[in-house]
Motif scaffolding. Structure first.
Motif, PDB file in Angstrom:
ATOM      1  N   SER A  61      -8.096   9.772  -6.166  1.00  0.00           N
ATOM      2  CA  SER A  61      -8.871  10.016  -4.954  1.00  0.00           C
ATOM      3  C   SER A  61      -9.985   8.987  -4.817  1.00  0.00           C
ATOM      4  O   SER A  61     -10.138   8.101  -5.656  1.00  0.00           O
ATOM      5  CB  SER A  61      -9.463  11.423  -4.987  1.00  0.00           C
ATOM      6  N   SER A  62     -10.758   9.124  -3.773  1.00  0.00           N
ATOM      7  CA  SER A  62     -11.970   8.349  -3.514  1.00  0.00           C
ATOM      8  C   SER A  62     -11.755   6.838  -3.539  1.00  0.00           C
ATOM      9  O   SER A  62     -12.443   6.116  -4.245  1.00  0.00           O
ATOM     10  CB  SER A  62     -13.064   8.728  -4.520  1.00  0.00           C
ATOM     11  N   PRO A  63     -10.811   6.316  -2.725  1.00  0.00           N
ATOM     12  CA  PRO A  63     -10.628   4.861  -2.706  1.00  0.00           C
ATOM     13  C   PRO A  63     -11.826   4.160  -2.080  1.00  0.00           C
ATOM     14  O   PRO A  63     -12.514   4.726  -1.227  1.00  0.00           O
ATOM     15  CB  PRO A  63      -9.376   4.674  -1.843  1.00  0.00           C
ATOM     16  N   GLY A  64     -12.067   2.948  -2.535  1.00  0.00           N
ATOM     17  CA  GLY A  64     -13.145   2.141  -1.974  1.00  0.00           C
ATOM     18  C   GLY A  64     -12.886   0.667  -2.219  1.00  0.00           C
ATOM     19  O   GLY A  64     -12.325   0.295  -3.252  1.00  0.00           O
ATOM     20  N   TRP A  65     -13.241  -0.153  -1.265  1.00  0.00           N
ATOM     21  CA  TRP A  65     -13.033  -1.598  -1.360  1.00  0.00           C
ATOM     22  C   TRP A  65     -14.330  -2.281  -1.777  1.00  0.00           C
ATOM     23  O   TRP A  65     -15.374  -2.008  -1.206  1.00  0.00           O
ATOM     24  CB  TRP A  65     -12.626  -2.159   0.002  1.00  0.00           C
ATOM     25  N   PRO A  66     -14.264  -3.245  -2.714  1.00  0.00           N
ATOM     26  CA  PRO A  66     -15.446  -4.070  -2.963  1.00  0.00           C
ATOM     27  C   PRO A  66     -15.600  -5.069  -1.809  1.00  0.00           C
ATOM     28  O   PRO A  66     -14.666  -5.247  -1.015  1.00  0.00           O
ATOM     29  CB  PRO A  66     -15.117  -4.778  -4.285  1.00  0.00           C
ATOM     30  N   PRO A  67     -16.737  -5.731  -1.693  1.00  0.00           N
ATOM     31  CA  PRO A  67     -16.959  -6.636  -0.569  1.00  0.00           C
ATOM     32  C   PRO A  67     -15.905  -7.730  -0.405  1.00  0.00           C
ATOM     33  O   PRO A  67     -15.599  -8.122   0.729  1.00  0.00           O
ATOM     34  CB  PRO A  67     -18.335  -7.248  -0.868  1.00  0.00           C
ATOM     35  N   ASP A  68     -15.311  -8.223  -1.500  1.00  0.00           N
ATOM     36  CA  ASP A  68     -14.314  -9.291  -1.363  1.00  0.00           C
ATOM     37  C   ASP A  68     -12.914  -8.763  -1.049  1.00  0.00           C
ATOM     38  O   ASP A  68     -12.010  -9.525  -0.743  1.00  0.00           O
ATOM     39  CB  ASP A  68     -14.280 -10.193  -2.595  1.00  0.00           C
ATOM     40  N   GLY A  69     -12.698  -7.452  -1.123  1.00  0.00           N
ATOM     41  CA  GLY A  69     -11.413  -6.840  -0.788  1.00  0.00           C
ATOM     42  C   GLY A  69     -10.274  -7.180  -1.736  1.00  0.00           C
ATOM     43  O   GLY A  69      -9.119  -6.937  -1.426  1.00  0.00           O
ATOM     44  N   LYS A  70     -10.578  -7.724  -2.904  1.00  0.00           N
ATOM     45  CA  LYS A  70      -9.528  -8.158  -3.831  1.00  0.00           C
ATOM     46  C   LYS A  70      -9.107  -7.087  -4.826  1.00  0.00           C
ATOM     47  O   LYS A  70      -8.278  -7.336  -5.681  1.00  0.00           O
ATOM     48  CB  LYS A  70      -9.976  -9.415  -4.578  1.00  0.00           C
ATOM     49  N   ALA A  71      -9.663  -5.917  -4.719  1.00  0.00           N
ATOM     50  CA  ALA A  71      -9.314  -4.800  -5.595  1.00  0.00           C
ATOM     51  C   ALA A  71      -9.564  -3.511  -4.828  1.00  0.00           C
ATOM     52  O   ALA A  71     -10.166  -3.520  -3.757  1.00  0.00           O
ATOM     53  CB  ALA A  71     -10.144  -4.830  -6.874  1.00  0.00           C
ATOM     54  N   LEU A  72      -9.068  -2.424  -5.364  1.00  0.00           N
ATOM     55  CA  LEU A  72      -9.304  -1.105  -4.775  1.00  0.00           C
ATOM     56  C   LEU A  72      -9.847  -0.216  -5.884  1.00  0.00           C
ATOM     57  O   LEU A  72      -9.183  -0.026  -6.909  1.00  0.00           O
ATOM     58  CB  LEU A  72      -8.007  -0.530  -4.208  1.00  0.00           C
ATOM     59  N   ALA A  73     -11.037   0.289  -5.703  1.00  0.00           N
ATOM     60  CA  ALA A  73     -11.621   1.206  -6.669  1.00  0.00           C
ATOM     61  C   ALA A  73     -11.162   2.618  -6.335  1.00  0.00           C
ATOM     62  O   ALA A  73     -10.939   2.949  -5.168  1.00  0.00           O
ATOM     63  CB  ALA A  73     -13.140   1.124  -6.621  1.00  0.00           C
ATOM     64  N   LEU A  74     -10.997   3.449  -7.359  1.00  0.00           N
ATOM     65  CA  LEU A  74     -10.615   4.839  -7.130  1.00  0.00           C
ATOM     66  C   LEU A  74     -10.965   5.693  -8.323  1.00  0.00           C
ATOM     67  O   LEU A  74     -11.258   5.185  -9.402  1.00  0.00           O
ATOM     68  CB  LEU A  74      -9.123   4.947  -6.821  1.00  0.00           C
ATOM     69  N   LEU A  75     -10.964   6.992  -8.103  1.00  0.00           N
ATOM     70  CA  LEU A  75     -11.089   7.952  -9.195  1.00  0.00           C
ATOM     71  C   LEU A  75      -9.695   8.396  -9.563  1.00  0.00           C
ATOM     72  O   LEU A  75      -8.883   8.723  -8.698  1.00  0.00           O
ATOM     73  CB  LEU A  75     -11.914   9.167  -8.780  1.00  0.00           C
ATOM     74  N   SER A  76      -9.416   8.407 -10.855  1.00  0.00           N
ATOM     75  CA  SER A  76      -8.092   8.773 -11.325  1.00  0.00           C
ATOM     76  C   SER A  76      -8.194   9.972 -12.250  1.00  0.00           C
ATOM     77  O   SER A  76      -9.011   9.981 -13.158  1.00  0.00           O
ATOM     78  CB  SER A  76      -7.474   7.592 -12.092  1.00  0.00           C
ATOM     79  N   GLY A  77      -7.354  10.953 -12.003  1.00  0.00           N
ATOM     80  CA  GLY A  77      -7.325  12.120 -12.860  1.00  0.00           C
ATOM     81  C   GLY A  77      -5.894  12.537 -13.107  1.00  0.00           C
ATOM     82  O   GLY A  77      -5.244  13.051 -12.205  1.00  0.00           O
ATOM     83  N   GLY A  78      -5.377  12.277 -14.283  1.00  0.00           N
ATOM     84  CA  GLY A  78      -4.022  12.706 -14.638  1.00  0.00           C
ATOM     85  C   GLY A  78      -3.959  14.212 -14.548  1.00  0.00           C
ATOM     86  O   GLY A  78      -3.692  14.793 -13.521  1.00  0.00           O
ATOM     87  N   ARG A  79      -4.234  14.869 -15.573  1.00  0.00           N
ATOM     88  CA  ARG A  79      -4.438  16.316 -15.584  1.00  0.00           C
ATOM     89  C   ARG A  79      -5.632  16.628 -16.471  1.00  0.00           C
ATOM     90  O   ARG A  79      -5.855  17.753 -16.864  1.00  0.00           O
ATOM     91  CB  ARG A  79      -3.189  17.055 -16.086  1.00  0.00           C
ATOM     92  N   GLY A  80      -6.394  15.584 -16.797  1.00  0.00           N
ATOM     93  CA  GLY A  80      -7.584  15.737 -17.618  1.00  0.00           C
ATOM     94  C   GLY A  80      -8.802  15.311 -16.826  1.00  0.00           C
ATOM     95  O   GLY A  80      -8.812  15.353 -15.606  1.00  0.00           O
TER      96      GLY A  80
END
Length: 92
Positions: A61-80
């Motif tokens: 969840s919670s995707p976000g782009w850094p200013p250069d747009g070369k990556a995508l930040a996110l929160l990852s939760g498998g089942r933990g």
């Protein structure tokens, strides 16, 4: 509750890339085991091509782009516990 309720899906947390060419968003749905699930998708605006960018078995969840747009930040939760991370943007 009728079984049709569990086929409902929604999209949210829509984030436009800095260059305005892509959208990242979260798909929310209930799976066959009636668990709330989330996946992150990226859509190219020019052709509406969509690609899920996170694995089937994880809830991200919670995707976000850094200013250069070369990556995508996110929160990852498998089942933990949730973890933060970055994905390169060479999607598709």
């Amino acid at each position: 509750m009728p079984d049709g309720h569990y086929r409902l899906q929604s999209a949210g947390d829509v984030q436009l890339s800095p260059d305005g060419t892509r959208l990242a968003f979260v798909q929310r749905f209930i799976d066959a085991k009636r668990r709330n699930r989330t996946h992150v998708w990226v859509m190219t605006i020019a052709d509406a091509k969509m690609q899920r960018v996170t694995p089937e078995h994880r809830d991200d969840s919670s995707p976000g782009w850094p200013p250069d747009g070369k990556a995508l930040a996110l929160l990852s939760g498998g089942r933990g516990p949730s973890e933060s991370g970055f994905l390169p943007t060479a999607f598709g």
